[in-house]
Design an enzyme around this catalytic site. Structure first.
Site, mmCIF file in Angstrom:
data_model
loop_
_atom_site.group_PDB
_atom_site.id
_atom_site.type_symbol
_atom_site.label_atom_id
_atom_site.label_comp_id
_atom_site.label_asym_id
_atom_site.label_seq_id
_atom_site.Cartn_x
_atom_site.Cartn_y
_atom_site.Cartn_z
ATOM 1 N N TRP B 100 0.829 -1.211 0.000
ATOM 2 C CA TRP B 100 0.000 0.000 0.000
ATOM 3 C C TRP B 100 0.860 1.257 0.000
ATOM 4 C CZ3 TRP B 100 -4.448 -0.674 -1.927
ATOM 5 C CH2 TRP B 100 -5.104 -1.903 -1.752
ATOM 6 N N ASP B 171 -1.111 6.644 6.397
ATOM 7 C CA ASP B 171 -2.208 5.765 6.016
ATOM 8 C C ASP B 171 -2.385 4.774 7.157
ATOM 9 O OD1 ASP B 171 -3.943 3.902 5.004
ATOM 10 O OD2 ASP B 171 -2.781 3.442 3.203
ATOM 11 N N LYS B 195 -12.078 -1.541 7.772
ATOM 12 C CA LYS B 195 -11.303 -2.502 8.557
ATOM 13 C C LYS B 195 -11.772 -2.436 10.022
ATOM 14 C CE LYS B 195 -8.415 -2.561 4.901
ATOM 15 N NZ LYS B 195 -8.254 -3.640 3.928
#
Lengths: 360, 360
Positions: B100, B171, B195
């Site tokens: 990511w 992030d 999440k």
């Protein structure tokens, strides 16, 4: 019993709400909520594929079109369209018939050369431009229209005037799937779901394949239509629940008889409310010129702001919500999207008649 | 009874699902579903304000921070951060510890001058960079990290090494609110909700006021953090239902004892699964180096692809879903976000032990 005239997010079909509620804790025997399911699961991939197929079937579109499920609402499309399709040195044309078209045009001007082909701003956005008053340029990268202006209550007819050969792009956020229309004449249609399609949180884009390939390739990955098309809207995590709800609404539309049935129902509903305006001896003053009247958002004024306040308050007491005009223009606005029932429209028209008798 | 180890969208607290289901058809006696309610209604404005306040309370943040509810996921943030905060002639730094971070860095490179300050790619993203191996440049427009890499299962500790004075951007999509941490050291934190926070469809951004004002002003309106801050995330229609769900989850976290309680529970869960790896005599090979192990995503391999397939299939039969590794790396991944119960982690650890005994 509430009559929901919210301008969006708006009423959803009771059958759809009931089904979503019934299966919220356990989606089709998976032991999980749809809210907890991977977007890579076969269950969600089936929903995603069904939503695209159902939408294309309702619109009568074939393999030369794709349906994309994006995020950010129409406001994000205002930016993404010029970013993708307005090449350096090129230009786009906009016809502006209300506040949303104005915003789309402003964003495009910020990003490239956008020309105002026609506007009804100087009449206060009450009408549509006469088709002999403008000549679309065939060289334009695209021509943008807003088929229904929610704030002013002005709508293009389903059968559009000749708009020339440039790719036609339409913001249909507030009248998409409210009537049959020739979807094949558009290069790109976009619609925030929260009017006729489902809850807020997903933007439906219908795009012709050839346009996808014409998009700029130097943009951030997430800002290219090509990314969504290539990955079936699954490049990154989609708004799973919103797409699921859209698919339930699409199935509901199909079950009701498709776009023809929607159009008939919507025409009946709007006719009752417009009749209450027209038969009020001027007590209610409709904003839109009769030829440009929207079947989705009916906007009108009362003789004074005090009466408008009283109207809203008595309507609320009678179980009718969402009738205040947009904060930028005031007055009254009745939104009669697909899921608003004939009963609700009947109740509103009757309330309007009684209110006019009492205070007119 | 299903044990949901989905990597996101992922398990939600059963109490939250039950409440959402109970009030789905009629939100707090309004006669409407939350799905049908205007984002300008006092009910939704209360939800929006509560979600910001609840989140700031959990993080211990004051008036110098704002919480924004945006759309498009972390992938949209990968682009919006450089667009807003990477000035012409300036540069940003990225520490990349997994897939990511790599994507965030690639998008930034497309949009301006982004420098790779440190990367663990050449070790296959198993560890964190040694803090004496890189020196952050104080002149950077910002320094970007990914606190937890879901695909590789590598996580920074809550207490970060000294990362210098440049605005720190993180992030936190996959470990946000999983443990107490010093939120005040970040200029911007972003997290897709799906999440630890709620369903897919909303991206939470925590941003320091002074950074908002530093953002570029020549961007499309919808791409500026300042637009969201100024309008309390209500510039255009927000993803109402997703924000409502996030607020329910925030209240659930508070009721459970806040971030400290989450951290304790998460540590207990992860310890059981890592023990099953470590005590398997090499049958299970963990991907991450022990010092970099994620408490959220536990990634490991079995001796052969055939055994991995069998593992997934037997786990599925035992009611454990979502255990396949990311399609880009394969193997097994157990995601143990906040809402995954201790019972589910116990069941998985036990299944792993039995499976290793049978096939080891």
């Amino acid at each position: 019993m509430i009559h929901n005239f919210n301008p969006g997010p708006a009423a959803l079909p009771p059958e759809v709400i009931a089904r979503a509620q019934a299966e919220l804790a356990d989606y089709h025997g998976t032991g999980m909520s749809i809210l907890e399911m991977s977007h890579r699961s076969k269950e969600y991939e089936a929903i995603n594929a069904a939503a695209e197929a159902n939408l294309k079937a309702l619109l009568g579109l074939g393999d030369d079109y794709r349906v994309l499920f994006m995020q950010g609402g129409a406001s994000m499309q205002f930016a993404l369209i010029p970013l993708n399709f307005l090449p350096t040195g090129g230009f786009a044309e906009y016809i502006v018939t209300g506040s949303w078209g104005e915003k789309a045009f402003e964003e495009a001007q910020r990003l490239g050369q956008a020309r105002l082909l026609a506007s009804t701003a100087d009449q206060g956005y009450r009408s549509l431009p006469e088709s002999d008053s403008f000549t679309p340029d065939p060289q334009a990268a695209y021509l943008h229209i807003t088929t229904n202006e929610t704030i002013q209550g002005v709508q293009w007819p389903a059968e559009l005037p000749q708009l020339g050969p440039a790719p036609l792009v339409a913001d249909m956020s507030s009248d998409f799937l409210s009537r049959p229309f020739n979807a094949g004449q558009f290069a790109l249609i976009y619609a925030g779901a929260q009017k006729n399609l489902g809850p807020a949180g997903v933007t439906v884009v219908v795009i012709r394949q050839d346009l996808i390939e014409r998009g700029r390739k130097d943009l951030p990955v997430i800002m290219r239509y090509a990314t969504f098309a290539k990955n079936n809207s699954l490049y990154n995590t989609p708004p799973v629940f919103a797409v699921y709800m859209v698919n339930l609404v699409l199935e509901w539309i199909k079950d009701q008889g498709g776009l023809t049935a929607m159009a008939e129902r919507n025409a009946r509903k709007a006719a009752m409310v417009y009749a209450a305006i027209d038969e009020s001896n001027g007590f209610y003053a409709g904003h839109a010129a009769p030829a440009a009247r929207s079947l989705m958002n009916i906007t009108f004024r009362l003789p004074s702001p005090e009466l408008e306040k009283k109207f809203l308050s008595e309507a609320q007491s009678a179980g009718m919500v969402g009738l205040a005009g947009h904060r930028s223009v005031g007055g009254i606005r009745a939104s009669l999207y697909n899921a608003v029932s004939v009963e609700s429209a009947t109740a509103l028209a009757q309330f309007m008649q009684e209110f006019a008798q009492r205070y007119g």
